[in-house]
Design an enzyme around this catalytic site. Sequence first.
Site, PDB file in Angstrom:
ATOM      1  N   LYS A 270      -2.149  -1.179  -5.685  1.00 12.64           N
ATOM      2  CA  LYS A 270      -1.037  -1.609  -6.537  1.00 12.64           C
ATOM      3  C   LYS A 270      -1.579  -2.418  -7.707  1.00 12.64           C
ATOM      4  CE  LYS A 270       2.551  -2.198  -2.960  1.00 12.64           C
ATOM      5  NZ  LYS A 270       3.487  -1.169  -3.401  1.00 12.64           N
ATOM      6  N   ARG A 344       5.811   4.099   6.264  1.00 11.88           N
ATOM      7  CA  ARG A 344       6.308   5.233   7.063  1.00 11.88           C
ATOM      8  C   ARG A 344       5.287   5.660   8.108  1.00 11.88           C
ATOM      9  NH1 ARG A 344       7.012   8.664   1.636  1.00 11.88           N
ATOM     10  NH2 ARG A 344       7.342   6.525   0.917  1.00 11.88           N
TER      11      ARG A 344
HETATM   12  N1  BES Z   1       6.155  -1.937   0.415  1.00 13.40           N
HETATM   13  C1  BES Z   1       6.321  -0.930  -0.564  1.00 13.40           C
HETATM   14  C2  BES Z   1       7.762  -0.812  -1.076  1.00 13.40           C
HETATM   15  C3  BES Z   1       8.345  -2.011  -1.775  1.00 13.40           C
HETATM   16  C4  BES Z   1       8.464  -2.030  -3.148  1.00 13.40           C
HETATM   17  C5  BES Z   1       8.853  -3.089  -1.070  1.00 13.40           C
HETATM   18  C6  BES Z   1       9.048  -3.116  -3.793  1.00 13.40           C
HETATM   19  C7  BES Z   1       9.427  -4.169  -1.704  1.00 13.40           C
HETATM   20  C8  BES Z   1       9.534  -4.186  -3.064  1.00 13.40           C
HETATM   21  C9  BES Z   1       5.909   0.414   0.008  1.00 13.40           C
HETATM   22  O1  BES Z   1       4.893   0.388   0.954  1.00 13.40           O
HETATM   23  C10 BES Z   1       5.402   1.231  -1.135  1.00 13.40           C
HETATM   24  O2  BES Z   1       4.399   0.880  -1.697  1.00 13.40           O
HETATM   25  N2  BES Z   1       6.103   2.323  -1.442  1.00 13.40           N
HETATM   26  C11 BES Z   1       5.714   3.184  -2.501  1.00 13.40           C
HETATM   27  C12 BES Z   1       5.883   4.612  -2.024  1.00 13.40           C
HETATM   28  C13 BES Z   1       5.268   5.629  -2.940  1.00 13.40           C
HETATM   29  C14 BES Z   1       3.771   5.511  -2.917  1.00 13.40           C
HETATM   30  C15 BES Z   1       5.696   6.985  -2.471  1.00 13.40           C
HETATM   31  C16 BES Z   1       6.626   2.894  -3.694  1.00 13.40           C
HETATM   32  O3  BES Z   1       7.795   2.604  -3.501  1.00 13.40           O
HETATM   33  O4  BES Z   1       6.131   2.936  -4.807  1.00 13.40           O
HETATM   34 MN    MN Z   2       2.961   0.439   0.089  1.00  8.04          MN
END
Ligand code: BES
Ligand code: MN
Length: 490
Positions: A270, A344
């Site tokens: 990230k 997931r």
């Molecule tokens: N923990 C994040 C989602 C999240 C985003 C939680 C903002 C709280 C606030 C999750 O693990 C994630 O990174 N999801 C990705 C999925 C994508 C790679 C398909 C996302 O939402 O970008």
């Molecule tokens: Mn994530």
Amino acid sequence: MDIQLIDSSPEQTEADAIVVGLCQDETLVGAAAAGAAAAVDKAAGGLIGRLVERKEISAKLGDVQMLFSPAGVAAGIVAVVGLGPRENFDRRAAFESCGAAAKKLATKQRGRVAYFVADGWTAEQVEAGVCGLHVGCEGQDLYRAEKRLHVPTEVCWAGKDRVAAFQGQVIGEAMNLTRRLVNEPPGDMYPETFANRAADVAFECGMHGEIWDRERLEAERCGALLAVARGSSRAPRMIILRHEGASRNDPTLALVGKGVTFDSGGLSLKPSDGMLTMKCDMAGAATVIGAMQAIARLGLPVNVIALCGLVENMVSGRSYKLGDVLRARNGKTIEVHNTDAEGRLVLADVLSVAVDRGAANIVDLATLTGACVVGLGLDVAGVMTNDEAWGARVRAAADTCGELNWPLPMFEHFNDQIKSDVADIKNVGEGRWGGAITAAKFLEEFVGETPWAHIDIAGPAFRDKPKPYCDAGASGQFVRTLVELARRWK
Ligand code: BES
Ligand code: MN
Ligand code: ZN
């Protein structure tokens, strides 16, 4: 902070502060005047009425005005809190008004604070109000020497409904437990320490429980969860707590939580902005543990099992990689296209344990996707299900608590998104559209035929900005929904 019930008149109550509620269009003088605000107004020679007239006091929901040393009143401060229009008053309004008053008064350390707000409130509204005041006076500044919010040393509640007040306190304390678990920084709160805290809760409340360490997770073939955990020097855990409030033959409700104690994204790293608040990625697990504490303390006559997967998603020479193929506990193979879609993978194995433990119905909570926040905004959770009737029951429980949620469709064609050429499924869809639903479709692969609902709390679980009734940081949202669901479970 134990709440004490009192039945003295507001103007004569000795306290550092009293709180009185004011509905929109409430009459303060004359024959129709009733309630604490009118009594205080009369004792203070019409002060509140004059300030309302001059628009210095508003009855808008959650507005709080403090009056210092008003003549004719024994308490040092009268806090007048707006309750909004009487016809709209509900549990949510009770929670937010008491939370706002508590938060305003908590800006300084106070001794005795007495609430005179509950004239004509139902038992459910009393519970919500007491819950709200507990949440309102606790802040996120756990590590600041000088706190911004101070819990008063004594809280009194004018009313007769002892049971409702006690239950509100239990649920408020559970929400604060959840908030604390989330607000603690990732250097202190990692899978092992989180599991220890859950074990403490289980011990204190007399719940049965197991904690699976890495060896046990390997023996149980939790290949998806273990892959995510591999990049971290912190070992993973699975927490299983059982509240056995009914007989063995009665059905069991399963509460499942995502517990990523820090989500760096892994090799699909990230950016700094998106990583800053990723200590919140265990909010699903913290919500489940908070709810279990309340369910056990309330002694609900139902069987509930809680299952949480705890990992840290990190970068190292051992991290799981793009293109890796994982074998989940239920035997399905998963091609990894993005290591940031880790929640997931963790939930896949936890859900399969819930199924194997004979759960009649499952609800999972997870800060799963940014896409859900894009679709529904910061304050609304997304609800997805494989069983419309069960999804409706979950949503109805949330609605009565005033916890905002909205359904997202689980149309069959979303399954095409997670098809893989090399494994049974892949962990992300093509492109980013419909990302919250794609994630839910992935989870659906691991619940078999069990009625299941998934609540994506990525928006409401954690706030960058404070609300009038609650500090910024962890919100504790959906603890109440889970408790309500357990109350309705049979
Ligand atoms: N923990 C994040 C989602 C999240 C985003 C939680 C903002 C709280 C606030 C999750 O693990 C994630 O990174 N999801 C990705 C999925 C994508 C790679 C398909 C996302 O939402 O970008
Ligand atoms: Mn994530
Ligand atoms: Zn995550």
